[in-house]
Design a protein around this motif. Structure first.
Motif, PDB file in Angstrom:
ATOM      1  N   LEU A 236      44.966 -13.006 -20.205  1.00  0.00           N
ATOM      2  CA  LEU A 236      46.090 -13.789 -20.722  1.00  0.00           C
ATOM      3  C   LEU A 236      46.802 -14.392 -19.519  1.00  0.00           C
ATOM      4  O   LEU A 236      47.327 -13.654 -18.677  1.00  0.00           O
ATOM      5  CB  LEU A 236      47.036 -12.904 -21.537  1.00  0.00           C
ATOM      6  N   CYS A 237      46.813 -15.707 -19.429  1.00  0.00           N
ATOM      7  CA  CYS A 237      47.270 -16.378 -18.217  1.00  0.00           C
ATOM      8  C   CYS A 237      48.341 -17.419 -18.541  1.00  0.00           C
ATOM      9  O   CYS A 237      48.550 -17.798 -19.705  1.00  0.00           O
ATOM     10  CB  CYS A 237      46.089 -17.072 -17.525  1.00  0.00           C
ATOM     11  N   ARG A 238      48.982 -17.897 -17.477  1.00  0.00           N
ATOM     12  CA  ARG A 238      49.987 -18.938 -17.626  1.00  0.00           C
ATOM     13  C   ARG A 238      49.906 -19.867 -16.424  1.00  0.00           C
ATOM     14  O   ARG A 238      49.828 -19.426 -15.280  1.00  0.00           O
ATOM     15  CB  ARG A 238      51.386 -18.336 -17.725  1.00  0.00           C
ATOM     16  N   ALA A 239      49.917 -21.179 -16.685  1.00  0.00           N
ATOM     17  CA  ALA A 239      49.997 -22.193 -15.642  1.00  0.00           C
ATOM     18  C   ALA A 239      51.302 -22.943 -15.874  1.00  0.00           C
ATOM     19  O   ALA A 239      51.390 -23.766 -16.787  1.00  0.00           O
ATOM     20  CB  ALA A 239      48.805 -23.133 -15.708  1.00  0.00           C
ATOM     21  N   GLU A 240      52.312 -22.614 -15.067  1.00  0.00           N
ATOM     22  CA  GLU A 240      53.680 -23.108 -15.278  1.00  0.00           C
ATOM     23  C   GLU A 240      54.120 -22.694 -16.682  1.00  0.00           C
ATOM     24  O   GLU A 240      54.162 -21.524 -16.996  1.00  0.00           O
ATOM     25  CB  GLU A 240      53.733 -24.617 -15.035  1.00  0.00           C
ATOM     26  N   GLU A 241      54.415 -23.648 -17.584  1.00  0.00           N
ATOM     27  CA  GLU A 241      54.879 -23.278 -18.919  1.00  0.00           C
ATOM     28  C   GLU A 241      53.749 -23.213 -19.938  1.00  0.00           C
ATOM     29  O   GLU A 241      53.982 -22.842 -21.089  1.00  0.00           O
ATOM     30  CB  GLU A 241      55.936 -24.286 -19.400  1.00  0.00           C
ATOM     31  N   LEU A 242      52.536 -23.557 -19.527  1.00  0.00           N
ATOM     32  CA  LEU A 242      51.406 -23.581 -20.454  1.00  0.00           C
ATOM     33  C   LEU A 242      50.696 -22.236 -20.448  1.00  0.00           C
ATOM     34  O   LEU A 242      50.235 -21.768 -19.409  1.00  0.00           O
ATOM     35  CB  LEU A 242      50.420 -24.683 -20.054  1.00  0.00           C
ATOM     36  N   ARG A 243      50.605 -21.639 -21.628  1.00  0.00           N
ATOM     37  CA  ARG A 243      49.880 -20.372 -21.751  1.00  0.00           C
ATOM     38  C   ARG A 243      48.463 -20.635 -22.217  1.00  0.00           C
ATOM     39  O   ARG A 243      48.223 -21.495 -23.055  1.00  0.00           O
ATOM     40  CB  ARG A 243      50.592 -19.461 -22.742  1.00  0.00           C
ATOM     41  N   TYR A 244      47.539 -19.876 -21.652  1.00  0.00           N
ATOM     42  CA  TYR A 244      46.148 -19.986 -22.072  1.00  0.00           C
ATOM     43  C   TYR A 244      45.492 -18.617 -21.947  1.00  0.00           C
ATOM     44  O   TYR A 244      46.040 -17.687 -21.333  1.00  0.00           O
ATOM     45  CB  TYR A 244      45.404 -21.033 -21.255  1.00  0.00           C
ATOM     46  N   ALA A 245      44.320 -18.479 -22.552  1.00  0.00           N
ATOM     47  CA  ALA A 245      43.586 -17.214 -22.521  1.00  0.00           C
ATOM     48  C   ALA A 245      42.135 -17.498 -22.158  1.00  0.00           C
ATOM     49  O   ALA A 245      41.587 -18.562 -22.475  1.00  0.00           O
ATOM     50  CB  ALA A 245      43.673 -16.504 -23.871  1.00  0.00           C
ATOM     51  N   VAL A 246      41.520 -16.528 -21.487  1.00  0.00           N
ATOM     52  CA  VAL A 246      40.127 -16.644 -21.052  1.00  0.00           C
ATOM     53  C   VAL A 246      39.367 -15.436 -21.592  1.00  0.00           C
ATOM     54  O   VAL A 246      39.815 -14.293 -21.448  1.00  0.00           O
ATOM     55  CB  VAL A 246      40.011 -16.682 -19.514  1.00  0.00           C
ATOM     56  N   LEU A 247      38.223 -15.702 -22.211  1.00  0.00           N
ATOM     57  CA  LEU A 247      37.390 -14.631 -22.762  1.00  0.00           C
ATOM     58  C   LEU A 247      36.014 -14.682 -22.117  1.00  0.00           C
ATOM     59  O   LEU A 247      35.356 -15.728 -22.134  1.00  0.00           O
ATOM     60  CB  LEU A 247      37.259 -14.788 -24.282  1.00  0.00           C
ATOM     61  N   LEU A 248      35.597 -13.564 -21.528  1.00  0.00           N
ATOM     62  CA  LEU A 248      34.228 -13.416 -21.039  1.00  0.00           C
ATOM     63  C   LEU A 248      33.506 -12.475 -21.993  1.00  0.00           C
ATOM     64  O   LEU A 248      33.992 -11.375 -22.279  1.00  0.00           O
ATOM     65  CB  LEU A 248      34.208 -12.858 -19.620  1.00  0.00           C
ATOM     66  N   SER A 249      32.383 -12.894 -22.493  1.00  0.00           N
ATOM     67  CA  SER A 249      31.594 -12.033 -23.380  1.00  0.00           C
ATOM     68  C   SER A 249      30.134 -12.070 -22.952  1.00  0.00           C
ATOM     69  O   SER A 249      29.619 -13.112 -22.533  1.00  0.00           O
ATOM     70  CB  SER A 249      31.741 -12.453 -24.844  1.00  0.00           C
TER      71      SER A 249
END
Length: 576
Positions: A236-249
């Motif tokens: 669960l990450c954030r770049a300035e005010e933008l939140r994003y998520a990364v999934l490795l499967s």
């Protein structure tokens, strides 16, 4: 409670989780009293467990009262402690934190329900960044907090997939790109062949993917420490005010090589799209740099009846073969130097003159003459080259090998005993090997002229390849014979393999004279047996003509013709 119903306004009913009432009973209650479908009941019961309760309604006061009485009667008759409360569903109800009359949302905290306005809800969910990771039990709960205020239909996902043999490089790239997330979680993989994705992670059902300890697999890349490669992970990450998520499967397919899937989830819009493009560009650049295996000796991991189920790449740690340990005729050595070592050194200049920098070499000769030893010499001495070793049984994996060869240039692709894939189907009793040889030649055809890939093929039976290679001129640029050792070569081999023995020149000359027509492998075994004879006779202090006689008789005569053939014995005339 009766005052709530007396006001005749809309009423909400709150079902509180108590950790004691069985989940199956709650599902039955939701279906029989509240009219939920089976799927809705499963999802709602999961929310009760994950969020400590849910709100049902709003209902007209009379309907809410009837539902509450029916639910309480069912609860009492089954002896469960489940608590259901009622509250007015007033649209103008104030926020419990700031008192604002903006639209509010019910949030369950423990066994209590609080109402928060949009601003306070975002502030409360933003505080989840400071919560310890163990506060989240399920992936959908963590993602719900992370994307607070963003409707699910406004969350977009995009993915990339990488082959399993690039697993170490993908892991190294991810560790670098996402080294400071808000939260990182391992994920439980309930079903081995169902690849996790965000659609599954956001499902708040009974079978919702749970947060679990991260699981790693050690991948050997030929370094002192292996690369720890994650099986499934969520950032669960954030770049300035933008939140994003990364999934490795880790994507497994029964019929092909396992792969890695990287999926990004971002809010819809230009900012999210830009972040996805930038992130994938950086990831792919890092992966294609491919430092983990570059300059090493590799093969794709073997498995019986290979169908892509092996774990990845095997790194071969071969000892360096010195130039003086390559015992070949001067003519053969000059051809090797000019067509391999010299060619590699002049590649840049050749490219500048518009000449092709790919090359095909065929080493041919009887078994045991040193073809494999020569390959090891080249593999351990070619500067900066990655060597891929392909056995005849693995030619079916040629596509994967060629992908590696292009990625890890400059490369030397070695295919030993290439004659085994050129025999007719009737002779081999299996799939049409002739088509596999054509596939190899087609791969060589398809390479760009400026690629830095050197093919090195070996065979004990050049006559079985002659027609196929002659029909495709230009694939093999130089055939080099690796012959049986001549007199000079036999002397060097006897000294090399007998370097620990007390050998005088007369004994060496006698051994050279009596080994005409044998292979290098035969001489290596001969010197071991001479050493055994010397130890048995006199403790290894000297070597006599009788030691040579005994060893040669045992190897050439006592075991019969088959033994001579197996040991690489005299192939031109009998040794005497």
């Amino acid at each position: 409670m009766h005052d709530v119903f007396a006001e005749n306004g809309p009423v909400k009913l709150f079902i509180h989780d108590d950790n004691d009432t069985p989940l199956e009973f709650m599902r039955n209650l939701l279906r029989t009293v509240f009219g939920k479908s089976r799927k809705e009941a499963i999802a709602a019961s999961a929310r009760i467990e994950a969020e400590s309760g849910i709100a049902c309604g709003p209902y007209p006061a009379a309907v809410a009262q009837a539902l509450l009485e029916s639910a309480q009667q069912l609860i009492r008759s089954n002896g469960h402690p489940l608590l259901i409360t009622a509250a007015a569903a007033d649209a103008a109800r104030p926020c419990d934190l700031c008192g604002a009359l903006d639209p509010v949302t019910d949030v369950f905290l423990g066994r209590k329900t609080v109402c928060l306005c949009s601003n306070c809800l975002l502030a409360a969910r933003a505080s989840s960044e400071n919560l310890p990771g163990e506060e989240f039990r399920y992936a959908f709960v963590a993602l719900g907090w992370h994307f607070a205020g963003v409707p699910r239909n406004q969350i977009l996902t995009r993915s990339r997939q990488f082959p399993g043999h690039m697993r170490a490089d993908v892991q190294i790239a991810i560790d670098r790109l996402f080294d400071a997330p808000i939260h990182f979680f391992g994920l439980h993989e309930a079903h081995r062949y169902e690849t996790l994705d965000f659609a599954a992670l956001m499902e708040d059902s009974r079978n919702a993917p749970a947060i679990a300890p991260p699981q790693y697999h050690d991948v050997d890349v030929g370094e002192p420490e292996p690369v720890k490669c994650l099986t499934n992970g969520l950032w669960l990450c954030r770049a300035e005010e933008l939140r994003y998520a990364v999934l490795l499967s880790y994507h497994r397919d029964y019929r092909s090589e396992p792969g890695l899937r990287i999926e990004l989830a971002v809010p819809a819009g230009a900012a999210g799209n830009t972040l996805v493009q930038r992130t994938f560009a950086e990831l792919e650049a890092a992966v294609h740099a491919a430092r983990s295996y570059r300059g090493k000796i590799l093969s794709l991991e073997d498995a019986a009846n290979y169908r892509g189920r092996a774990q990845g790449v095997t790194v071969h740690r071969l000892p360096t073969v010195a130039r003086d340990d390559v015992i070949l005729p001067d003519r053969t050595l000059r051809l090797l130097d000019r067509n391999v070592l010299g060619f590699v050194e002049s590649r840049d200049l050749l490219r500048g003159l518009g000449q092709s920098t790919r090359k095909g070499i065929l080493l041919y000769g009887p078994p045991g003459t040193g073809k494999t030893h020569t390959i090891r010499y080249l593999a351990t001495n070619l500067p900066g080259h990655t060597t891929l070793i392909i056995t005849a049984e693995q030619v079916g994996l040629l596509g994967a090998y060629m992908s590696l060869a292009r990625l890890l240039q400059p490369t030397m692709v070695v295919i030993e005993d290439v004659d085994l894939i050129a025999r007719d189907r009737e002779d081999m009793g299996g799939p049409c090997e002739e088509s596999l040889l054509n596939k190899l030649l087609n791969e060589m055809d398809g390479l760009k002229e400026d690629c830095d890939i050197l093919f090195l093929l070996t065979t004990n039976r050049p006559e079985e390849l002659e027609s196929a290679l002659a029909g495709r001129p230009g694939r093999i640029d130089q055939a080099i014979e690796v012959p049986l050792p001549d007199e000079t070569g036999r002397g060097k081999l006897i000294r090399l393999y007998g370097k620990g023995l007390p050998l005088d020149e007369a004994i060496i000359d006698q051994a050279v004279a009596r080994t005409a027509g044998v292979s290098a492998a035969f001489i290596k075994e001969l010197m071991r047996r001479i050493a055994q004879a010397s130890i048995a006779r006199g403790g290894g202090r000297d070597v006599t003509a009788e030691d040579i006689d005994g060893a040669l008789n045992e190897m050439l005569f006592d075991g019969g013709r088959l033994n001579v053939k197996l040991l690489g014995g005299a192939q031109g005339r009998s040794a005497v």
